[in-house]
Design a protein around this motif. Structure first.
Motif, PDB file in Angstrom:
ATOM      1  N   CYS A   1     -50.519  53.489 -29.123  1.00 19.11           N
ATOM      2  CA  CYS A   1     -50.904  54.341 -30.248  1.00 19.11           C
ATOM      3  C   CYS A   1     -51.431  55.687 -29.772  1.00 19.11           C
ATOM      4  O   CYS A   1     -51.079  56.742 -30.318  1.00 19.11           O
ATOM      5  N   LEU A   2     -52.266  55.649 -28.743  1.00 17.80           N
ATOM      6  CA  LEU A   2     -52.888  56.880 -28.255  1.00 17.80           C
ATOM      7  C   LEU A   2     -51.834  57.868 -27.761  1.00 17.80           C
ATOM      8  O   LEU A   2     -52.004  59.087 -27.907  1.00 17.80           O
ATOM      9  N   PHE A   3     -50.768  57.362 -27.189  1.00 15.53           N
ATOM     10  CA  PHE A   3     -49.693  58.212 -26.677  1.00 15.53           C
ATOM     11  C   PHE A   3     -49.076  59.069 -27.783  1.00 15.53           C
ATOM     12  O   PHE A   3     -48.569  60.165 -27.517  1.00 15.53           O
ATOM     13  N   LEU A   4     -49.142  58.599 -29.024  1.00 10.01           N
ATOM     14  CA  LEU A   4     -48.524  59.307 -30.147  1.00 10.01           C
ATOM     15  C   LEU A   4     -49.496  60.237 -30.874  1.00 10.01           C
ATOM     16  O   LEU A   4     -49.116  60.901 -31.842  1.00 10.01           O
ATOM     17  N   ILE A   5     -50.733  60.299 -30.409  1.00 15.14           N
ATOM     18  CA  ILE A   5     -51.745  61.125 -31.060  1.00 15.14           C
ATOM     19  C   ILE A   5     -51.933  62.414 -30.259  1.00 15.14           C
ATOM     20  O   ILE A   5     -52.168  62.367 -29.045  1.00 15.14           O
ATOM     21  N   PRO A   6     -51.823  63.568 -30.893  1.00 16.78           N
ATOM     22  CA  PRO A   6     -51.949  64.843 -30.174  1.00 16.78           C
ATOM     23  C   PRO A   6     -53.277  64.938 -29.411  1.00 16.78           C
ATOM     24  O   PRO A   6     -54.298  64.410 -29.856  1.00 16.78           O
ATOM     25  N   GLU A   7     -53.226  65.629 -28.287  1.00 12.85           N
ATOM     26  CA  GLU A   7     -54.410  65.720 -27.429  1.00 12.85           C
ATOM     27  C   GLU A   7     -55.583  66.375 -28.146  1.00 12.85           C
ATOM     28  O   GLU A   7     -56.732  65.961 -27.964  1.00 12.85           O
ATOM     29  N   HIS A   8     -55.317  67.389 -28.968  1.00 13.67           N
ATOM     30  CA  HIS A   8     -56.429  68.072 -29.631  1.00 13.67           C
ATOM     31  C   HIS A   8     -57.104  67.150 -30.645  1.00 13.67           C
ATOM     32  O   HIS A   8     -58.311  67.294 -30.919  1.00 13.67           O
ATOM     33  N   VAL A   9     -56.359  66.197 -31.193  1.00 11.42           N
ATOM     34  CA  VAL A   9     -56.966  65.215 -32.094  1.00 11.42           C
ATOM     35  C   VAL A   9     -57.803  64.219 -31.298  1.00 11.42           C
ATOM     36  O   VAL A   9     -58.900  63.825 -31.717  1.00 11.42           O
ATOM     37  N   GLN A  10     -57.302  63.828 -30.136  1.00  7.54           N
ATOM     38  CA  GLN A  10     -58.043  62.901 -29.283  1.00  7.54           C
ATOM     39  C   GLN A  10     -59.402  63.468 -28.854  1.00  7.54           C
ATOM     40  O   GLN A  10     -60.309  62.710 -28.502  1.00  7.54           O
ATOM     41  N   MET A  11     -59.550  64.782 -28.893  1.00  2.00           N
ATOM     42  CA  MET A  11     -60.794  65.408 -28.461  1.00  2.00           C
ATOM     43  C   MET A  11     -61.888  65.334 -29.522  1.00  2.00           C
ATOM     44  O   MET A  11     -63.034  65.685 -29.250  1.00  2.00           O
ATOM     45  N   GLU A  12     -61.556  64.872 -30.711  1.00  2.00           N
ATOM     46  CA  GLU A  12     -62.598  64.685 -31.722  1.00  2.00           C
ATOM     47  C   GLU A  12     -63.526  63.560 -31.279  1.00  2.00           C
ATOM     48  O   GLU A  12     -63.109  62.596 -30.634  1.00  2.00           O
ATOM     49  N   GLU A  13     -64.802  63.676 -31.662  1.00  2.00           N
ATOM     50  CA  GLU A  13     -65.829  62.776 -31.129  1.00  2.00           C
ATOM     51  C   GLU A  13     -65.513  61.302 -31.355  1.00  2.00           C
ATOM     52  O   GLU A  13     -65.687  60.479 -30.450  1.00  2.00           O
ATOM     53  N   GLN A  14     -65.074  60.952 -32.555  1.00  2.00           N
ATOM     54  CA  GLN A  14     -64.843  59.531 -32.820  1.00  2.00           C
ATOM     55  C   GLN A  14     -63.704  58.971 -31.974  1.00  2.00           C
ATOM     56  O   GLN A  14     -63.743  57.810 -31.542  1.00  2.00           O
ATOM     57  N   PHE A  15     -62.719  59.799 -31.666  1.00  2.00           N
ATOM     58  CA  PHE A  15     -61.616  59.330 -30.838  1.00  2.00           C
ATOM     59  C   PHE A  15     -62.022  59.268 -29.365  1.00  2.00           C
ATOM     60  O   PHE A  15     -61.587  58.375 -28.632  1.00  2.00           O
ATOM     61  N   LYS A  16     -62.850  60.199 -28.932  1.00  2.00           N
ATOM     62  CA  LYS A  16     -63.369  60.117 -27.571  1.00  2.00           C
ATOM     63  C   LYS A  16     -64.189  58.848 -27.398  1.00  2.00           C
ATOM     64  O   LYS A  16     -64.123  58.191 -26.349  1.00  2.00           O
ATOM     65  N   THR A  17     -64.934  58.486 -28.423  1.00  2.00           N
ATOM     66  CA  THR A  17     -65.706  57.249 -28.380  1.00  2.00           C
ATOM     67  C   THR A  17     -64.796  56.033 -28.266  1.00  2.00           C
ATOM     68  O   THR A  17     -65.047  55.127 -27.453  1.00  2.00           O
TER      69      THR A  17
END
Length: 226
Positions: free
Chosen positions: A85-101
């Protein structure tokens, strides 16, 4: 009219199988994620299809839905769903706090650092509590990892891995002794839990010598004892 009525008779799984890249099913897939949460079910294929559609139409991405997909993927461990799933999520979205967590939590689980996982999860309860069954799924995963390597587990090690102590742990042990074949032994000043025999914690049970224990299953369990 007949075509619309026929379309209504399709399940979400049917729609994904017929045309997973059809943007018209995006809303249906989002609703299906919420249904998975409320009904405590799971469909990786449908969730991956939704993430792919978000790639084509990023302006329609729902951060809330993406978070729920990732939490459900964590609950599916040891399957590699979270990484898929993470592979399909843009990097800038992954940088949001909840996703970093969530990425940090995934790392702790992959390396069997359960003490750190539960501490981090407690700090971010507001992210995780929206998905029922999360704690139980992680506890099942922890027990799965322990059973791959250990024949006997000291009570403190189990308590740390599943984040249960005291009377609650007593009831947990009683349940699994009655339903899962666990045996509770007295070991020194603490209890020792004898786990059911399997081909991983008792290699002599392995029928096919060509099968081997995945190396990562062995290595990532050792931090549980630290």
């Amino acid at each position: 009219m007949a075509t619309e009525q026929a379309a209504e008779n399709y399940t979400v799984e049917d729609l994904v199988a017929l045309n997973p890249y059809n943007p018209d099913i995006l809303n249906d897939l989002e609703k299906f994620v919420n249904e998975q949460v409320s009904s405590q079910t799971y469909n990786l294929d449908a969730n991956l299809s939704l993430l792919r559609l978000y790639q084509f139409e990023p302006e329609r991405m729902s951060i809330q839905i993406v978070a729920r997909i990732l939490i459900k993927a964590l609950m599916a461990m040891p399957a590699p769903d979270f990484s898929l799933c993470l592979f399909l999520i843009p990097e800038h979205v992954q940088m949001e706090e909840q996703f970093k967590t969530l990425i940090v939590l995934s790392h702790y689980l992959e390396t069997a650092r359960f003490r750190q996982f539960w501490d981090e999860a407690a700090k971010n309860r507001q992210i995780l509590e929206v998905v029922p069954g999360f704690e139980q799924a992680i506890q099942a995963y922890a027990i799965h990892l322990l059973s791959l390597t250990y024949q006997k587990v000291p009570r403190p090690v189990l308590a740390e891995a599943i984040n249960i102590e005291g009377l609650a742990l007593d009831k947990f042990l009683e349940y699994h002794a009655a339903n899962s074949g666990w045996v509770i032994e007295k070991g020194g000043q603490s209890q020792v839990i004898v786990l059911p025999r399997n081909e991983f914690n008792h290699p002599e049970l392995k029928k096919n010598t060509a099968d081997t224990v995945p190396f990562d299953h062995v290595t990532r369990i050792f931090p549980a004892l630290s």
